[in-house]
Scaffold this motif. Structure first.
Motif, PDB file in Angstrom:
ATOM      1  N   GLN A  38       0.777  -1.090   0.034  1.00  0.00           N
ATOM      2  CA  GLN A  38       0.012  -0.029  -0.095  1.00  0.00           C
ATOM      3  C   GLN A  38       0.878   1.409  -0.077  1.00  0.00           C
ATOM      4  O   GLN A  38       0.216   2.528  -0.348  1.00  0.00           O
ATOM      5  N   PHE A  50     -13.766  -0.337  -2.521  1.00  0.00           N
ATOM      6  CA  PHE A  50     -13.299  -1.045  -1.438  1.00  0.00           C
ATOM      7  C   PHE A  50     -14.504  -0.919  -0.281  1.00  0.00           C
ATOM      8  O   PHE A  50     -15.260  -0.022  -0.324  1.00  0.00           O
ATOM      9  N   PRO A  51     -14.403  -1.645   0.844  1.00  0.00           N
ATOM     10  CA  PRO A  51     -15.448  -1.614   1.795  1.00  0.00           C
ATOM     11  C   PRO A  51     -15.620  -0.348   2.624  1.00  0.00           C
ATOM     12  O   PRO A  51     -16.282   0.025   2.929  1.00  0.00           O
ATOM     13  N   ASP A  52     -14.387   0.430   2.775  1.00  0.00           N
ATOM     14  CA  ASP A  52     -14.288   1.650   3.215  1.00  0.00           C
ATOM     15  C   ASP A  52     -14.599   2.983   2.699  1.00  0.00           C
ATOM     16  O   ASP A  52     -14.776   3.882   3.032  1.00  0.00           O
ATOM     17  N   GLY A  53     -15.391   2.775   1.291  1.00  0.00           N
ATOM     18  CA  GLY A  53     -15.871   3.492   0.538  1.00  0.00           C
ATOM     19  C   GLY A  53     -14.946   4.236  -0.547  1.00  0.00           C
ATOM     20  O   GLY A  53     -15.210   5.066  -1.529  1.00  0.00           O
ATOM     21  N   GLU A  54     -13.560   3.941  -0.378  1.00  0.00           N
ATOM     22  CA  GLU A  54     -12.500   4.718  -1.490  1.00  0.00           C
ATOM     23  C   GLU A  54     -12.829   3.600  -2.786  1.00  0.00           C
ATOM     24  O   GLU A  54     -13.168   2.357  -2.618  1.00  0.00           O
ATOM     25  N   LYS A 150      -7.017  -3.900   1.557  1.00  0.00           N
ATOM     26  CA  LYS A 150      -8.199  -3.091   1.739  1.00  0.00           C
ATOM     27  C   LYS A 150      -9.547  -4.003   1.795  1.00  0.00           C
ATOM     28  O   LYS A 150     -10.426  -3.510   2.553  1.00  0.00           O
ATOM     29  N   ASN A 151      -9.550  -5.405   1.283  1.00  0.00           N
ATOM     30  CA  ASN A 151     -10.566  -5.809   1.381  1.00  0.00           C
ATOM     31  C   ASN A 151     -10.854  -6.947   2.324  1.00  0.00           C
ATOM     32  O   ASN A 151     -11.592  -7.657   2.664  1.00  0.00           O
ATOM     33  N   ASN A 152      -9.648  -6.915   3.110  1.00  0.00           N
ATOM     34  CA  ASN A 152      -9.534  -7.978   4.437  1.00  0.00           C
ATOM     35  C   ASN A 152      -9.482  -9.335   3.964  1.00  0.00           C
ATOM     36  O   ASN A 152     -10.457 -10.181   4.230  1.00  0.00           O
ATOM     37  N   SER A 330      -7.964   7.554  -4.436  1.00  0.00           N
ATOM     38  CA  SER A 330      -9.283   7.967  -5.203  1.00  0.00           C
ATOM     39  C   SER A 330      -9.110   8.504  -6.394  1.00  0.00           C
ATOM     40  O   SER A 330      -8.354   9.462  -6.469  1.00  0.00           O
TER      41      SER A 330
END
Length: 331
Positions: A38, A50-54, A150-152, A330
Motif C-alpha cells: 500500500q 473497497f469496503p471503506d468507500g474508497e 483493503k478487502n480484508n 481515489s
C-alpha cells in the motif's frame, strides 16, 4: 539399472494413476503477503471499490461481474484466477462465497512477445526484463496486495509459470477462470490444457474474442506487420475451443461479457466480447448449469477479412501500457 533412494521434498506428494504407478505432483508455493504494497507504486488494471468507500479507477471497469463470468455460481467453490493482475476477478469471486487463489507470472521471463527486429524484447532481453519488472510487473503485484489488504481478503496468491500447473494435483480447484488472457499467450492450447486439468467442474474464459467458425483455426490477431503491436498472438475459433474442451471432457457454452475501457484518448468506451464457459461432463455442475437466456451470445457470421486492431491501450495488456502506472488513491 541403479536403484537408489529417492528423497521426496516435503512440498511434493505422489498421486496414484490408473496404471498403478505413481506420478509426482507439486503443491503450489503460496506467496507471503506484501505488507508494504500500500505504500508503493501500483498499477490498477481494473477499477476497485473497497469496503471503506474508497474507489480506485483502473484501465477497465466491470460493472456486472456475474454477467462477465456467464452467470456461473461460485458460492462455496474453490477458484483459481489465472492472470489475476489487480485481483478484481479474484476478490469479486471471494465476495460471492468462493475460496480463491490468484495466479500471476513469477517473472518477466514468462512473457512472450511476437518477435520484431526493432522491439526491445528482441534487441536486448536483459534491458527489457529490467525495465518491465520495475515499471510493470512489480506495480501490478503491488495493486493486488493493496486490494487484498483493503478487502480484508483471505485469498491466496501464487506466482508461477504456466508449465508448473501441469505438476499441481489434478482437479485441485472447482473452477478455473482466465479473463482476457488467451490473446496474450504464445501457446494457448497448452495453457487451456493446464487450466482444464486443474478444474474439477468448470473453466471460465471471460471476455475473449472467438473466430465464429467451426473449423479448427488459430490465426494471428494482426497481420504481423507493426512492431508496436507485439503483445497479442492468436485468436482461436469456436471449433477449436469446442474440440480442445471436448478432448478434455468438457461441454462449452458462449455468453456475452461487457466492460468499460478508460485508456483511449477519445474517452471511455464499452467493449463486448464472448465469455467461454466450459463445464466438465459427468459433474453436478454439468447437470445443473443453464445459460441465462439474457446472457446468451450468438456468434456472428465470419467477416470476409481480418480486422487489424489499432495500436491503442484498449488492446494492450497491463504490462504493455507504459505510462499507465499510477499511485494509489481515489479517482
Amino acid at each position: 539399472m541403479h536403484h537408489g533412494t529417492v528423497i521426496t521434498p516435503p512440498e511434493r506428494q505422489f498421486d496414484a494413476v490408473a496404471e498403478g504407478s505413481a506420478v509426482m505432483s507439486t503443491q503450489p508455493n503460496y506467496e507471503n503477503p506484501w505488507e508494504e504494497a500500500q505504500n508503493n507504486r501500483s498499477y490498477w488494471y481494473h477499477t476497485m471499490a473497497f469496503p471503506d468507500g474508497e474507489t480506485i479507477r483502473g484501465s477497465w471497469t466491470i460493472e456486472d461481474f456475474d454477467q462477465y463470468i456467464g452467470g456461473y455460481d461460485l458460492s462455496g467453490k474453490t477458484v483459481l484466477d489465472i492472470g489475476t493482475a489487480s485481483g478484481f476477478l479474484a476478490f469479486s469471486a471471494e465476495k460471492r462465497g468462493a475460496q480463491v487463489t490468484g495466479l500471476d507470472a513469477a517473472s518477466i521471463d514468462e512473457f512472450r512477445h511476437v518477435p520484431f527486429s526493432d522491439s526491445l524484447s528482441y534487441k536486448d532481453i536483459r534491458q527489457f526484463k529490467d525495465v518491465w519488472t520495475r515499471d510493470n510487473l512489480i506495480p501490478i503485484k503491488n495493486s493486488w496486495w493493496h486490494a487484498w489488504a483493503k478487502n480484508n481478503s483471505k485469498a491466496k496468491c501464487v506466482y508461477a509459470p504456466m508449465p508448473e500447473l501441469y505438476e499441481w494435483p489434478e482437479q485441485m480447484f472447482d473452477v478455473v477462470m482466465a479473463g482476457a488472457i488467451v490473446e496474450h499467450l504464445s501457446e494457448p492450447v497448452f495453457a487451456i490444457g493446464a487450466w482444464a486439468r486443474l478444474a474439477r467442474e468448470a473453466v471460465l474464459i471471460p471476455f475473449t474474442d472467438v473466430i465464429p467458425v467451426d473449423d479448427l483455426i488459430m490465426r494471428p490477431i494482426t497481420p504481423l506487420d507493426n512492431s508496436k503491436i507485439n503483445y497479442v498472438w492468436w485468436h482461436l475459433s469456436r471449433g477449436l475451443y469446442n474440440k480442445i474442451f471436448n478432448n478434455l471432457g468438457f461441454d462449452v457454452h458462449y455468453t456475452l461479457a461487457q466492460a468499460e475501457h478508460h485508456d483511449d484518448v477519445n474517452g471511455s468506451t464499452i467493449a463486448k466480447r464472448p465469455s467461454i464457459i466450459a463445464v466438465r461432463r459427468g459433474t453436478e455442475a454439468h447437470r445443473t448449469f443453464k445459460v441465462d437466456p439474457s446472457l446468451t451470445f450468438t456468434m456472428p457470421e465470419p467477416e470476409p477479412a481480418v480486422q487489424v486492431p489499432q495500436d491503442t491501450p484498449a488492446r494492450r495488456p497491463w504490462w504493455q501500457r507504459r505510462g499507465s502506472s499510477s499511485g494509489s488513491g481515489s479517482h
